[in-house]
Scaffold this active site. Structure first.
Site, PDB file in Angstrom:
ATOM      1  N   ARG A  27      48.647  86.825  69.233  1.00 14.93           N
ATOM      2  CA  ARG A  27      49.410  85.807  68.524  1.00 14.93           C
ATOM      3  C   ARG A  27      49.583  84.538  69.348  1.00 14.93           C
ATOM      4  O   ARG A  27      50.116  83.544  68.857  1.00 14.93           O
ATOM      5  CB  ARG A  27      50.787  86.354  68.143  1.00 14.93           C
ATOM      6  CG  ARG A  27      50.742  87.541  67.208  1.00 14.93           C
ATOM      7  CD  ARG A  27      52.135  88.034  66.888  1.00 14.93           C
ATOM      8  NE  ARG A  27      52.861  87.064  66.091  1.00 14.93           N
ATOM      9  CZ  ARG A  27      52.904  87.049  64.768  1.00 14.93           C
ATOM     10  NH1 ARG A  27      52.265  87.975  64.090  1.00 14.93           N
ATOM     11  NH2 ARG A  27      53.583  86.136  64.124  1.00 14.93           N
ATOM     12  N   TRP A  76      51.724  80.240  71.580  1.00 17.57           N
ATOM     13  CA  TRP A  76      50.617  79.461  71.020  1.00 17.57           C
ATOM     14  C   TRP A  76      51.188  78.073  70.773  1.00 17.57           C
ATOM     15  O   TRP A  76      52.073  77.895  69.937  1.00 17.57           O
ATOM     16  CB  TRP A  76      50.109  80.088  69.728  1.00 17.57           C
ATOM     17  CG  TRP A  76      48.845  79.459  69.208  1.00 17.57           C
ATOM     18  CD1 TRP A  76      47.567  79.775  69.547  1.00 17.57           C
ATOM     19  CD2 TRP A  76      48.754  78.404  68.242  1.00 17.57           C
ATOM     20  NE1 TRP A  76      46.680  78.988  68.864  1.00 17.57           N
ATOM     21  CE2 TRP A  76      47.377  78.135  68.057  1.00 17.57           C
ATOM     22  CE3 TRP A  76      49.679  77.647  67.527  1.00 17.57           C
ATOM     23  CZ2 TRP A  76      46.916  77.154  67.177  1.00 17.57           C
ATOM     24  CZ3 TRP A  76      49.227  76.674  66.657  1.00 17.57           C
ATOM     25  CH2 TRP A  76      47.858  76.439  66.483  1.00 17.57           C
ATOM     26  N   ASN A 112      59.490  81.604  67.431  1.00 13.57           N
ATOM     27  CA  ASN A 112      58.181  81.545  66.786  1.00 13.57           C
ATOM     28  C   ASN A 112      58.350  80.720  65.524  1.00 13.57           C
ATOM     29  O   ASN A 112      59.202  81.021  64.693  1.00 13.57           O
ATOM     30  CB  ASN A 112      57.704  82.964  66.440  1.00 13.57           C
ATOM     31  CG  ASN A 112      56.474  82.960  65.548  1.00 13.57           C
ATOM     32  OD1 ASN A 112      55.687  82.030  65.582  1.00 13.57           O
ATOM     33  ND2 ASN A 112      56.330  84.000  64.744  1.00 13.57           N
ATOM     34  N   GLY A 113      57.545  79.667  65.378  1.00 20.06           N
ATOM     35  CA  GLY A 113      57.643  78.839  64.189  1.00 20.06           C
ATOM     36  C   GLY A 113      57.561  77.370  64.523  1.00 20.06           C
ATOM     37  O   GLY A 113      57.237  76.972  65.650  1.00 20.06           O
ATOM     38  N   LYS A 499      32.860  83.679  61.728  1.00 20.05           N
ATOM     39  CA  LYS A 499      32.849  84.685  62.789  1.00 20.05           C
ATOM     40  C   LYS A 499      32.149  84.146  64.038  1.00 20.05           C
ATOM     41  O   LYS A 499      32.613  84.349  65.161  1.00 20.05           O
ATOM     42  CB  LYS A 499      32.138  85.960  62.323  1.00 20.05           C
ATOM     43  CG  LYS A 499      32.963  86.848  61.445  1.00 20.05           C
ATOM     44  CD  LYS A 499      34.121  87.446  62.208  1.00 20.05           C
ATOM     45  CE  LYS A 499      35.355  87.606  61.343  1.00 20.05           C
ATOM     46  NZ  LYS A 499      35.995  86.414  60.861  1.00 20.05           N
ATOM     47  N   HIS A 518      20.697  67.708  50.207  1.00 19.13           N
ATOM     48  CA  HIS A 518      21.609  66.594  49.926  1.00 19.13           C
ATOM     49  C   HIS A 518      22.279  66.103  51.201  1.00 19.13           C
ATOM     50  O   HIS A 518      23.479  65.801  51.216  1.00 19.13           O
ATOM     51  CB  HIS A 518      22.646  67.011  48.884  1.00 19.13           C
ATOM     52  CG  HIS A 518      22.042  67.314  47.551  1.00 19.13           C
ATOM     53  ND1 HIS A 518      21.759  66.347  46.606  1.00 19.13           N
ATOM     54  CD2 HIS A 518      21.607  68.482  47.006  1.00 19.13           C
ATOM     55  CE1 HIS A 518      21.218  66.907  45.543  1.00 19.13           C
ATOM     56  NE2 HIS A 518      21.105  68.205  45.765  1.00 19.13           N
ATOM     57  N   LYS A 617      46.334  85.152  65.723  1.00 22.69           N
ATOM     58  CA  LYS A 617      46.000  86.083  64.653  1.00 22.69           C
ATOM     59  C   LYS A 617      46.658  85.724  63.335  1.00 22.69           C
ATOM     60  O   LYS A 617      46.025  85.692  62.295  1.00 22.69           O
ATOM     61  CB  LYS A 617      46.417  87.496  65.080  1.00 22.69           C
ATOM     62  CG  LYS A 617      46.131  88.576  64.049  1.00 22.69           C
ATOM     63  CD  LYS A 617      44.647  88.781  63.876  1.00 22.69           C
ATOM     64  CE  LYS A 617      44.332  89.893  62.907  1.00 22.69           C
ATOM     65  NZ  LYS A 617      42.892  89.968  62.616  1.00 22.69           N
TER      66      LYS A 617
END
Length: 622
Positions: A27, A76, A112-113, A499, A518, A617
């Site tokens: 996270r 994060w 968190n937030g 991925k 194009h 995540k």
């Protein structure tokens, strides 16, 4: 996005907090920190920039930090660059924020937030004599609680309630007050948080894997609620300070499911778990050979009344929606729109009153998807969540929930959750088609049999992984990669491209093959890698023609095709074959070699497969 943990009980807190953070490092891994109290003593705060192992070494695995009550955080970055100063925990005192040691602050906290009005709140606090050492919104939240706590000389209940009313945005907040030893106070709005109790111990976390080792009995704290957590007990409050009664929920995942189980990386373990995730999810709605959506909450009357489906999701879940759109419209003959949740919530769409909003999210906490569900409910539309986490916010807010049975997914790059979401979408499409009279019983049974064949066929693909590993080692230094396909194959390419780029840091793009001429074909040069997915027989010739146009300009072609299309070998440079299946479900097979390709390229480059840079995540903030 960040990971938070808390513990209060009879054991030393720091090792438990570090272990919990290790389960949540997916996270966020810009920095990490702990605040631990030893009885009446001041909180000891230790922080470290970089990954969790830096903090682990700094405090000898937690053994150097005494105390049975503490909070922890792995970050994060949202507000403020990754640094020691911006690392959590944050304190209400006027310290530098960069050192370690006891802190003489009334309040210590982690968060968190995203606090949207942090600049406005910061300006208010500056006028009241507060000083700020970091660039984070979290420091503002901690000091706002401190302000109300000191100004009104009231306890934590009223101070937290007043702060919650003033804060706009999202938060899962953990606080410790100097005057209240052996207590952790938590508050929640939008961001996830769970509280687990086992004997005389209490555990707090932003996600289930952090506490699975200790308890499976958890409480979900709802939006705009807060709680006091002590050893072995928890009291919940609403914004009026009134006590709320809650019942615990039993988590069915077992602790081993969140471990690597002998694999080098979680991603490879989870690729190998896809057959089981598909089988378990399918069996969750199969009763006597028929699809039974009673557990999902959709009746036949509901299905017949729906005239439009809106699939809303982000990232890989949006790619699931793209694949399912083709299946729904072709089999069930019902119009489907697939919308990025971040766009859906801000567009003034014309929505059918008889529409069904299908929200797809692994965590059930994705901020934009959650907001899209709220918007649907405001406009009176029925909503259905496809989520992997029982009791998650989206599952609770939607009218109905289809739970995928993938178990905990730890790697940032989703694999098994994606596959479980696909099978859930197939089941819905087939049942809609049958109930609405678009397919007969024979076709219905055929589709179910084809879905049941998917797990064994994925096992066969994985068993042939050495060829993909060899190829990945040869092309790990590629600069640009293009994925092309049409229809369902285009949806597969979107996921394959994601991925590759998210874990290998190679620039890659996915295109509907007909769009190459194009503009995009101007980027093709000698040895540019072009990967084509070729599972749709009606579109095969056209996609191959587009690929050969790239080859004529120097591209190196890779084809992903069903067994039997052996002429592909004569036209492309490298071929990956997958077992045959009804073409509506081909995405479930064609995506697996692309997952393996991304994995092996990342490994060949020596990168951190499970924790790619700048990613987390669960995206619980905008």
């Amino acid at each position: 996005m960040c990971g938070i943990v808390g513990y209060v009980g009879n054991s030393q807190a720091a090792p438990i907090l570090l272990e919990g953070l290790s389960k949540l490092e997916y996270r966020g891994y810009d920095s990490a920190g702990l605040a631990v109290r030893d009885g009446e003593k001041l909180a000891e705060v230790v922080k470290a920039a970089g990954k969790l192992k830096v903090l682990y070494e700094k405090i000898d695995g937690g053994h150097a930090l005494a105390g049975n009550c503490g909070i922890g955080h792995t970050r994060w970055a949202t507000h403020g660059i990754p640094s020691l100063t911006n690392a959590h925990p944050h304190v209400s005192g006027n310290c530098t924020g960069s050192g370690s040691g006891a802190v003489e602050s009334a309040v210590v906290g982690v968060h968190n937030g995203i606090i949207e009005n942090f600049a406005e709140l910061k300006e208010k606090l500056l006028k009241h004599g507060y000083h700020f050492y970091s660039d984070t919104d979290t420091e503002v939240a901690v000091k706002l609680v401190d302000y109300y706590y000191k100004k009104y000389k009231i306890g934590p209940v009223d101070a937290i309630a007043k702060a919650m009313v003033r804060i706009r945005g999202s938060y899962a907040l953990e606080l410790m007050f100097t005057d209240y030893p052996n207590e952790i106070w938590v508050a929640r709005k939008e961001s996830p948080m769970i509280i687990g109790i086992a004997d005389e111990n209490s555990y707090i976390a932003s996600d289930v894997p952090a506490i699975l080792k200790y308890t499976r009995s958890v409480y979900y704290i709802d939006n705009m609620e807060f709680a006091k957590v002590t050893a072995g007990s928890v009291d919940f409050y609403d914004l009026n300070g009134d006590v709320i009664e809650k019942e615990p929920v039993e988590i069915t995942w077992d602790a081993e499911a969140a471990e690597k189980g002998g694999f080098e990386h979680f991603m490879m373990k989870e690729i190998n778990e896809q057959p089981k995730a598909i089988e378990d999810t399918l069996n969750s709605v199969l009763v006597d050979g028929k699809i039974d959506l009673s557990s999902v909450g959709l009746s036949e009357a509901d299905i017949k009344d729906i005239d439009q489906i809106y699939i809303v999701a982000c990232g890989s879940a949006w790619h699931v929606g793209m694949a399912c759109q083709y299946v729904f419209e072709d089999i069930a003959k019902i119009p489907v729109r697939v919308e990025l949740a971040s766009e859906f919530r801000y567009r003034n769409m014309l929505l059918s009153p008889k529409g069904l909003v299908v929200a797809i999210s692994q965590s059930g906490e994705t901020a934009d998807t959650k907001a899209a569900v709220s918007l649907a409910k405001e406009q009176g539309l029925k909503s259905l969540a496809i989520v992997n986490v029982v009791g998650s916010t989206i599952a609770r807010e939607a009218d109905n929930a289809f739970y995928t049975v993938a178990g905990p997914e730890i790697s940032v790059a989703t694999t098994k959750a994606y596959s479980a979401q696909l099978i859930a979408g197939y089941c819905l499409a087939i049942q809609f088609a049958y109930v609405r009279g678009n397919i007969d019983k024979e076709k219905y049974d055929y589709y179910i049999a084809e879905m049941r064949s998917l797990p064994d066929k994925i096992v066969r693909i994985i068993e042939d992984k050495e060829r993909i590993q060899w190829f990945a080692s040869k092309y790990a230094n590629a600069k640009d990669v293009f994925f092309v396909g049409r229809g369902i194959d285009y949806a597969v390419c979107l996921e394959g491209s994601l991925k590759l780029k998210e874990i290998s840091y190679i620039h890659s793009e996915a295109y509907a093959a007909g769009e190459l001429k194009h503009g995009t074909i101007s980027l093709i040069e000698q040895d540019t890698l072009v990967i084509g997915t070729l599972t749709q027989s009606d579109l095969y010739e056209k996609t191959m023609s587009n690929m050969l146009e790239c080859k004529a300009r120097g591209a190196f072609l890779v084809g992903v095709a069903p067994y039997g299309k052996y002429e592909v070998e004569d036209k492309v440079n490298f071929t990956v074959y997958v077992p045959k299946v009804d073409e509506h479900f081909a995405a479930s097979l064609a995506v697996v070699p692309l997952q393996l390709l991304g994995y092996y390229v990342s490994v060949a480059k020596g990168l951190d497969v499970d924790k790619p840079r700048n990613l987390a995540k669960s995206v619980t903030v905008e």
